[in-house]
Motif scaffolding. Structure first.
Motif, PDB file in Angstrom:
ATOM      1  N   GLY A 167       0.836  -1.376   0.112  1.00 55.59           N
ATOM      2  CA  GLY A 167      -0.020  -0.167  -0.084  1.00 55.59           C
ATOM      3  C   GLY A 167       0.812   1.234  -0.047  1.00 55.59           C
ATOM      4  N   TRP A 168       2.193   1.232   0.162  1.00 50.65           N
ATOM      5  CA  TRP A 168       2.978   2.399   0.293  1.00 50.65           C
ATOM      6  C   TRP A 168       3.803   2.320  -1.247  1.00 50.65           C
ATOM      7  N   SER A 169       4.355   3.558  -1.496  1.00 48.72           N
ATOM      8  CA  SER A 169       4.855   3.707  -2.900  1.00 48.72           C
ATOM      9  C   SER A 169       6.234   4.433  -2.701  1.00 48.72           C
ATOM     10  N   VAL A 170       7.438   4.060  -3.252  1.00 52.54           N
ATOM     11  CA  VAL A 170       8.444   4.947  -3.445  1.00 52.54           C
ATOM     12  C   VAL A 170       8.691   5.317  -4.810  1.00 52.54           C
ATOM     13  N   CYS A 171       8.547   6.735  -5.102  1.00 48.93           N
ATOM     14  CA  CYS A 171       8.676   7.225  -6.154  1.00 48.93           C
ATOM     15  C   CYS A 171       9.836   8.068  -6.450  1.00 48.93           C
ATOM     16  N   TRP A 172      10.651   7.767  -7.467  1.00 49.41           N
ATOM     17  CA  TRP A 172      11.730   8.566  -7.958  1.00 49.41           C
ATOM     18  C   TRP A 172      11.069   9.440  -9.258  1.00 49.41           C
ATOM     19  N   PHE A 173      11.319  10.773  -9.010  1.00 45.79           N
ATOM     20  CA  PHE A 173      11.362  11.938  -9.948  1.00 45.79           C
ATOM     21  C   PHE A 173      12.453  12.552 -10.643  1.00 45.79           C
ATOM     22  N   ARG A 174      12.490  12.588 -11.804  1.00 46.86           N
ATOM     23  CA  ARG A 174      13.301  13.336 -12.630  1.00 46.86           C
ATOM     24  C   ARG A 174      13.156  14.860 -12.479  1.00 46.86           C
ATOM     25  N   ARG A 189      17.720  12.879  -9.937  1.00 45.81           N
ATOM     26  CA  ARG A 189      16.457  12.730  -9.699  1.00 45.81           C
ATOM     27  C   ARG A 189      16.382  12.845  -8.010  1.00 45.81           C
ATOM     28  N   PHE A 190      15.301  12.566  -7.490  1.00 52.55           N
ATOM     29  CA  PHE A 190      15.023  12.382  -6.033  1.00 52.55           C
ATOM     30  C   PHE A 190      13.972  11.401  -5.993  1.00 52.55           C
ATOM     31  N   SER A 191      13.886  10.920  -4.578  1.00 51.47           N
ATOM     32  CA  SER A 191      12.713  10.016  -4.282  1.00 51.47           C
ATOM     33  C   SER A 191      12.294  10.435  -2.946  1.00 51.47           C
ATOM     34  N   VAL A 192      10.816  10.016  -2.881  1.00 47.11           N
ATOM     35  CA  VAL A 192       9.889  10.200  -1.687  1.00 47.11           C
ATOM     36  C   VAL A 192       9.235   8.937  -1.686  1.00 47.11           C
ATOM     37  N   MET A 193       8.941   8.654  -0.256  1.00 46.59           N
ATOM     38  CA  MET A 193       7.819   7.547   0.032  1.00 46.59           C
ATOM     39  C   MET A 193       6.480   8.293   0.347  1.00 46.59           C
ATOM     40  N   LEU A 194       5.477   7.499  -0.357  1.00 47.83           N
ATOM     41  CA  LEU A 194       3.949   7.837  -0.367  1.00 47.83           C
ATOM     42  C   LEU A 194       3.402   7.028   0.349  1.00 47.83           C
ATOM     43  N   ILE A 195       2.811   7.543   1.538  1.00 48.98           N
ATOM     44  CA  ILE A 195       1.731   6.631   2.471  1.00 48.98           C
ATOM     45  C   ILE A 195       0.579   6.406   1.823  1.00 48.98           C
ATOM     46  N   PRO A 196      -0.192   5.460   2.101  1.00 52.20           N
ATOM     47  CA  PRO A 196      -1.452   5.175   1.528  1.00 52.20           C
ATOM     48  C   PRO A 196      -2.286   6.168   1.596  1.00 52.20           C
ATOM     49  N   HIS A 197      -2.411   7.029   2.593  1.00 52.27           N
ATOM     50  CA  HIS A 197      -3.369   8.211   2.626  1.00 52.27           C
ATOM     51  C   HIS A 197      -3.195   9.156   1.534  1.00 52.27           C
ATOM     52  N   THR A 198      -1.693   9.496   1.335  1.00 54.29           N
ATOM     53  CA  THR A 198      -1.391  10.595   0.205  1.00 54.29           C
ATOM     54  C   THR A 198      -1.846   9.853  -1.073  1.00 54.29           C
ATOM     55  N   LEU A 199      -1.478   8.489  -1.095  1.00 54.47           N
ATOM     56  CA  LEU A 199      -1.900   8.053  -2.433  1.00 54.47           C
ATOM     57  C   LEU A 199      -3.349   8.056  -3.001  1.00 54.47           C
ATOM     58  N   SER A 200      -3.965   7.850  -1.951  1.00 52.46           N
ATOM     59  CA  SER A 200      -5.634   7.883  -2.069  1.00 52.46           C
ATOM     60  C   SER A 200      -6.284   8.977  -2.523  1.00 52.46           C
ATOM     61  N   VAL A 201      -5.856  10.078  -1.811  1.00 49.78           N
ATOM     62  CA  VAL A 201      -6.394  11.596  -1.684  1.00 49.78           C
ATOM     63  C   VAL A 201      -5.817  12.520  -2.501  1.00 49.78           C
ATOM     64  N   SER A 239      12.352  19.482   2.197  1.00 47.88           N
ATOM     65  CA  SER A 239      10.744  19.507   1.696  1.00 47.88           C
ATOM     66  C   SER A 239      10.762  19.803   0.245  1.00 47.88           C
ATOM     67  N   ILE A 240       9.688  19.217  -0.635  1.00 47.40           N
ATOM     68  CA  ILE A 240       9.384  19.714  -1.876  1.00 47.40           C
ATOM     69  C   ILE A 240       8.043  19.547  -2.046  1.00 47.40           C
ATOM     70  N   ALA A 241       7.340  20.314  -2.990  1.00 45.20           N
ATOM     71  CA  ALA A 241       6.022  20.170  -3.314  1.00 45.20           C
ATOM     72  C   ALA A 241       5.990  19.475  -5.082  1.00 45.20           C
ATOM     73  N   VAL A 242       5.288  18.400  -4.848  1.00 42.61           N
ATOM     74  CA  VAL A 242       5.018  17.699  -6.170  1.00 42.61           C
ATOM     75  C   VAL A 242       3.678  17.653  -6.326  1.00 42.61           C
ATOM     76  N   ASP A 243       3.267  18.304  -7.500  1.00 36.90           N
ATOM     77  CA  ASP A 243       1.689  18.731  -7.931  1.00 36.90           C
ATOM     78  C   ASP A 243       1.192  19.258  -6.843  1.00 36.90           C
ATOM     79  N   GLY A 244       1.646  20.113  -6.234  1.00 31.38           N
ATOM     80  CA  GLY A 244       1.038  20.817  -4.925  1.00 31.38           C
ATOM     81  C   GLY A 244       1.058  19.904  -3.606  1.00 31.38           C
ATOM     82  N   VAL A 245       1.749  18.922  -3.532  1.00 29.18           N
ATOM     83  CA  VAL A 245       1.707  17.909  -2.149  1.00 29.18           C
ATOM     84  C   VAL A 245       2.942  18.160  -1.519  1.00 29.18           C
ATOM     85  N   SER A 246       2.938  18.527  -0.418  1.00 28.46           N
ATOM     86  CA  SER A 246       4.166  18.722   0.532  1.00 28.46           C
ATOM     87  C   SER A 246       4.780  17.428   0.811  1.00 28.46           C
TER      88      SER A 246
END
Length: 202
Positions: A116-123, A154-166, A137-144
């Motif tokens: 249910g979690w995601s590790v995302c790498w962005f260029r 590139r850089f990576s972030v870890m997205l929790i299930p709540h962030t992925l769903s909303v 901190s960084i904002a990706v599509d307005g998400v802190s």
């Protein structure tokens, strides 16, 4: 100013393109209650001004520069977008200070989903690398988001299930473009060091 805490997933009801820009219309929801003409709203992290509002729809005018330099130019009827209304005096700052001024577009480079979690790498563009640091901190599509790791481009972030769903981040696939805004403090620090370097004697 904004916090990067998305308040709603909005849906584009129409986007009408003209010779000098576009009119972006969003279906109203709980988030739109009390929105007035002239209010600032972040759409995928871009600060836009409400030019018309009624009980069912919010309307924004988007200039050609914004359409060209952000992913708003790729929106179509039915697209989902991250929505955040601007900060008011006394509001809790739960994310980080976000201006709504996009620095550049990046793209999802890699995504690994697990439990249910995601590790995302962005260029991201090379000129922004100095403003991105692990645990910053960084904002990706307005998400802190909190940066986990940084590599050459590139850089990576870890997205929790709540962030992925909303937010729209749960729908991203490799290659999808995203709006990036680096941390405001990082910009000033980089600027300060650049000024010292330029003024140092040879």
């Amino acid at each position: 100013m904004f916090t990067g805490l998305v308040q709603a997933l909005g849906e584009v009801s129409a986007i009408t393109r003209g010779a000098t820009g576009a009119r972006l219309s969003l279906r109203g929801g709980d988030y739109s209650a009390g929105v007035r003409l002239g209010d600032s709203v972040a759409i995928n992290g871009c600060c836009l001004t409400v030019v018309e509002a009624d009980a069912h729809t919010l309307h924004f005018d988007v200039g050609p520069e914004t359409l060209a330099r952000t992913n708003l130019g790729r929106l179509a009827q039915g697209s989902r977008v991250n929505v955040e209304r601007s900060l008011r005096v006394g509001d809790e700052l739960g994310g980080h200070l976000v201006t709504g001024h996009i620095d550049a577009t990046g793209a999802l480079d890699e995504r690994r989903d697990e439990d249910g979690w995601s590790v995302c790498w962005f260029r991201l563009p090379q000129h922004l690398l100095g403003q991105v640091a692990p645990q910053g901190s960084i904002a990706v599509d307005g998400v802190s988001l909190t940066v986990v790791a940084v590599e050459a481009a590139r850089f990576s972030v870890m997205l929790i299930p709540h962030t992925l769903s909303v937010t729209t981040l749960g729908r991203l696939q490799p290659g999808d473009p995203v709006n990036l805004e680096t941390d405001l403090l990082a910009k000033y620090v980089e600027r300060q060091f650049a000024g010292r370097s330029q003024s140092s004697p040879a």
